[in-house]
Design a protein around this motif. Structure first.
Motif, PDB file in Angstrom:
ATOM      1  N   THR A  56       1.070  -1.275   0.031  1.00 49.38           N
ATOM      2  CA  THR A  56       0.101  -0.116  -0.007  1.00 49.38           C
ATOM      3  C   THR A  56       0.726   1.096   0.086  1.00 49.38           C
ATOM      4  OG1 THR A  56      -1.805  -1.215   1.286  1.00 49.38           O
ATOM      5  CG2 THR A  56      -2.075   1.364   1.267  1.00 49.38           C
ATOM      6  N   ARG A  57       0.591   2.185  -0.904  1.00 45.43           N
ATOM      7  CA  ARG A  57       1.391   3.541  -1.000  1.00 45.43           C
ATOM      8  C   ARG A  57       0.566   4.513  -0.630  1.00 45.43           C
ATOM      9  NH1 ARG A  57       4.578   3.838  -6.586  1.00 45.43           N
ATOM     10  NH2 ARG A  57       5.591   5.436  -5.268  1.00 45.43           N
ATOM     11  N   LYS A  58       1.231   5.382   0.260  1.00 44.19           N
ATOM     12  CA  LYS A  58       0.313   6.640   0.706  1.00 44.19           C
ATOM     13  C   LYS A  58       1.127   7.825   0.144  1.00 44.19           C
ATOM     14  CE  LYS A  58      -1.297   4.546   4.930  1.00 44.19           C
ATOM     15  NZ  LYS A  58      -1.320   4.445   6.629  1.00 44.19           N
ATOM     16  N   PHE A  59       0.416   8.725  -0.069  1.00 44.74           N
ATOM     17  CA  PHE A  59       0.843  10.122  -0.580  1.00 44.74           C
ATOM     18  C   PHE A  59       0.269  11.328   0.367  1.00 44.74           C
ATOM     19  CE2 PHE A  59       0.307   7.413  -4.237  1.00 44.74           C
ATOM     20  CZ  PHE A  59       1.494   7.506  -4.900  1.00 44.74           C
ATOM     21  N   THR A  60       1.322  11.971   0.932  1.00 44.72           N
ATOM     22  CA  THR A  60       0.759  13.102   1.801  1.00 44.72           C
ATOM     23  C   THR A  60       0.540  14.429   1.127  1.00 44.72           C
ATOM     24  OG1 THR A  60       3.228  13.784   1.937  1.00 44.72           O
ATOM     25  CG2 THR A  60       2.620  12.139   3.571  1.00 44.72           C
ATOM     26  N   LYS A  61      -0.463  14.747   1.685  1.00 43.46           N
ATOM     27  CA  LYS A  61      -1.172  15.937   1.176  1.00 43.46           C
ATOM     28  C   LYS A  61      -0.268  17.186   1.738  1.00 43.46           C
ATOM     29  CE  LYS A  61      -5.453  18.631   1.040  1.00 43.46           C
ATOM     30  NZ  LYS A  61      -6.826  18.519   1.764  1.00 43.46           N
TER      31      LYS A  61
END
Length: 329
Positions: A56-61
């Protein structure tokens, strides 16, 4: 400091300013560790799975300034900051512990006993700390000794110094204070430095305002201060009640100076006026009629002197001003 800690010792209140306040909050970290250990012991091994794993890849806002301010002020962030603070080891000591007693002593005034009013000293030493003794050479017109130093002075200086301090006293009060001096000697010296008003003695105006001096408030010359003070005393000789309006028509000095003179010899009564400090009494006049007649003659001469200098001629038909005076005008 806006806050302070206090300690009461006898009749003294000792205040210690506080530079900062530390708040202690409870921590249950040891319970959390115990719960974690118990959970680990009771943990069941997971079943075997295939080697394929999902990622799972998360992208910070990007956080805006407004969102950052909201996050920093949130309760969660405050809790995280508290938890990140380093622990300071502290030792608890009960109130009766010697270390605790030492800290309490440190909160007291650190002056030596001579500078602490509540120290164990004798009455005479306690008085000396507040009223140091003075020599007779220190006495002058500008330095008035206290009651405890009067016996060091000559009899004339004792009577004069007492009247300078009190300004208004009855003959009985003067004799009570100067018990070491005979009444005849007191009476002789009183007539040199004071005048009789309504049965009590008042310090002479010329002694309060020596020739060539000026008042401390507005710099009025001594001659004017003496005239106005004598006129006010003349009014009190006639009547123990004086209204301010009676002075406004003849006053040549600032109202603050008039008020200062009135405060020295009288008390203000709302809706009435200024009342002489001592209640009228005929006791002295009955006991010493010769002195009483002599003082009346002196006041008559004083009134004649200020009658012209303060231009009271315009008030000679006013019964209030003329009351008690036998004048040929």
């Amino acid at each position: 400091a806006a806050q302070c800690d206090s300690l009461v010792r006898g009749n003294e209140l000792h205040l210690t300013p506080l530079d900062s306040v530390v708040q202690l909050t409870p921590s249950f970290e040891h319970i959390d560790k115990r719960v974690a250990e118990d959970a680990k012991l009771n943990e069941v091994d997971p079943p075997e799975t295939s080697s394929t794993q999902s990622i799972t890849r998360k992208f910070t806002k990007v956080e805006s300034d407004r969102d950052k301010a909201i996050r920093l002020s949130s309760y969660l962030n405050i809790q995280q900051e508290r938890q990140s603070e380093s622990w300071v080891p502290c030792d608890y000591r009960p109130p009766e512990h010697p270390y605790t007693a030492g800290q309490k002593r440190a909160m007291l005034n650190k002056k030596d006993k001579k500078g602490i009013a509540g120290a164990e000293v004798s009455k005479s030493k306690y008085l000396d700390m507040f009223l140091p003794e003075i020599s007779t050479e220190d006495f002058s017109d500008n330095k008035i000794p206290g009651l405890r130093d009067l016996p060091k002075l000559t009899i004339p200086k004792q009577v004069e110094a007492l009247m300078r301090n009190a300004q208004v006293l009855s003959f009985a009060e003067i004799c009570l204070i100067l018990q070491s001096i005979s009444k005849s000697e007191i009476l002789t010296e009183l007539q040199n430095c004071a005048h009789l008003v309504q049965g009590s003695w008042v310090i002479s105006s010329k002694l309060l305002h020596p020739k060539g001096s000026r008042s401390g408030q507005t710099g009025v010359p001594a001659e004017l201060m003496v005239r106005h003070r004598n006129f006010i005393l003349c009014c009190f000789v006639q009547n123990p009640l004086l209204k301010r309006k009676h002075l406004q028509t003849i006053s040549k000095i600032h109202p603050s100076e008039i008020e200062e003179i009135l405060k020295q010899v009288s008390t203000f009564a709302p809706h009435d006026g200024w009342t002489f400090k001592k209640p009228p009494s005929t006791a002295f006049s009955q006991q010493y009629p010769d002195v009483d007649q002599s003082q009346k003659a002196i006041w008559s001469e004083i009134y004649d002197e200020i009658y012209t200098s303060l231009h009271l001629k315009a008030h000679r038909n006013n019964p209030w001003w003329r009351r008690g005076w036998k004048s040929s005008r």
